[in-house]
Design an enzyme around this catalytic site. Sequence first.
Site, PDB file in Angstrom:
ATOM      1  N   CYS A 280      62.988  21.313  85.285  1.00  0.00           N
ATOM      2  CA  CYS A 280      64.276  21.314  85.437  1.00  0.00           C
ATOM      3  C   CYS A 280      64.746  22.259  86.462  1.00  0.00           C
ATOM      4  CB  CYS A 280      65.123  21.385  84.381  1.00  0.00           C
ATOM      5  SG  CYS A 280      65.076  20.362  83.195  1.00  0.00           S
TER       6      CYS A 280
ATOM      7  N   LYS B 176      64.092   4.123  79.424  1.00  0.00           N
ATOM      8  CA  LYS B 176      64.258   5.130  80.311  1.00  0.00           C
ATOM      9  C   LYS B 176      63.332   4.633  81.451  1.00  0.00           C
ATOM     10  CE  LYS B 176      65.479   9.505  81.555  1.00  0.00           C
ATOM     11  NZ  LYS B 176      65.787  11.054  81.164  1.00  0.00           N
TER      12      LYS B 176
END
Length: 640
Positions: free
Chosen positions: A130, A296
């Site tokens: 991230c 996903k």
Amino acid sequence: MARPFYVTTPIYYVNARPHLGHAYTTIVADVAARFHTMRACDVYFLTGTDEHGDKVVRAAKKENMTPRNYVDTISRLFRELWPELGIKNSAFIRTTDSAHMSVVEQVLQKIYDAGDIYFAEYEGLYCFGCERFYTERELENGKCPDHETEPEVIKESNYFFKMSRYQDWLVDHIRNTPDFIRPQRYKNEALAFLKEPLEDLCISRPKSRLKWGITLPFDNNYVTYVWFDALLNYVSALGYPTGDLFETFWPASQHVVAKDILKPHGIYWPIMLKAAGIPIYKHLNVHGYCNIEDSKMSKSLGNVVEPIELKNIYGLDAFRFFLIRDMVFGLDSSFSEASLVQRINSDLANDLGNLFSRVLSMVHKYFDGVVPEVEPTVEAECELGLVANAQTAIADYEGFMESFQFHNALQAVWKFISEMNKYVDVTAPWELAKKKSSRKSLSVVIYNLLEGLRIISGLIYPVMPDTAAKMQKHLGLDPKMSFYHLDQLKTWKSMKPGTRLPKSTVLFPRVDPVEKAVDTTVGRQAADSRPEIKPEITLEEFGKIDLRVATVIHAERIPRAKKILKLEVDLGQKRTIVAGIAQNYTPEDLVGKQIIIVANLKPAKLMGIVSNGMLIAAVDDSGPTLAALDKPVDPGTPLR
Ligand code: MSP
């Protein structure tokens, strides 16, 4: 002066190829942009690529490329994909553009000079995926919720942006600005987040750890945190701090993002703008996630869908329609090719396509292809509420489009399509055509139907621009005139009697709900390249499979199917087989080659062609590699 409208997509990371999720956001922004051109607005539509940061450096290394070459390559993939998907962006920004980099420096300096940036030592839990620090509270079972990896403890001195100072202001702004973040659920999510004290944002990375970024103007040893760099694209692309574009479009700014990046857009970005003395954007439109058959989409699951493949197989407009109609803006959706095919057949081929060809063939049959006159004496009695239905459809559509409820807008159009179909059934023009005395009524009914089609053709324009143009051409509307403007659609009786119409055409051919014709995912092979060995079988069972050597006599591509080739082969008898090998083989590569096929496989229909057998290939990340023999043998020789 025309009203301005400025719409942006996120600038996409260049660490992965564009996929269905990126396509969805960008098509949504394109639909919003086109809708605003229908309202005669002055539209500016921005997309681009986010090219700095750790992630990119790591992705480049993996490909043995320099970051510069790598970002150029992937950014081009995005830029070149958009026109293929009918996207008409006004500009494409890259965070490596020097003009953008200079704006980032200016804004950093401005905030630094104002005293909102300070230097401090920080120890925290950092997720490399991230590129940000996490608080304990944000982790799930000690792991990053997105990457499901444990963050590493990192201690370093860095620059921090005093976001905490603006927390109360932001809460008030979100509460008091109607639809600032929409739909409502994401506004609530942002406010829930702001219930906890806001931590200051670390906006630098030491160059000892990362060099690929924008150097801080006030400390040469640091580069800017990617998010601080990236968010500023929305103003740098307009030439901030000066320039006409910025002045015109920034006050009308609307961002489109998915829920994954609500926090940077709903929290960091308005605070950055406030601290830099830039007016706050107008709306943040947040959508859900396109999942693939309920999971996903991810490289590791190997279920990443390539938008271009879907477009090539099903056609651009059908693909765009499906995404916009099927996904409720704001909620997650589950993509499946079966539901795409179903929508094409029911909404497009059946409802719209049939109505269009039904009406046009009646114009040709009863009026020799000429738009009939409206006979005032029977006009009122033949109308049966159709004009009011059209007006309601336009009004509902406009409201829904304006508020980013695209699926509802299309539903309003399809409600009208169904009312038009009913109007045909109730007025029964074929009965009117039987009696001379009903000629005037027939004339009005057909005229009304043409008017209805004209309105539909305009309303579908943002989502299906090619179909809109095709319909308008067949309705005899002058392509040089703008028949997409909403005001024009609202004016009933715009069709000119006496206009000669071209012969009808099929708008949407039906699609066979056959076995899935083409593997539209990339990376699926990567995940499956060496699957587990299958359960044991006996020699007898294996003996049922008839493997044969076949010589390729002829090979050709199939229109609209990028991965597929049609082969004529000789295995003692001639056979047609369809093979998904076009990624790695051209027809010329194959003619004369000996391949191995399963000769007794039950025939299957692929892309409308019956395949009598299946060739054998090794499949890995690079696609299929054909199995071959080390010397030629007679065609038809069995393998044992
Ligand atoms: N670079 C940042 C954005 C910076 S904007 C100042 C970034 N890039 S990204 O490549 O990861 O793009 C994220 C966006 O891509 C999502 O917000 C969404 O718009 C789109 N999508 C990516 N995957 C998606 C789905 N599976 N479904 C729907 N949209 C998705 O974050």
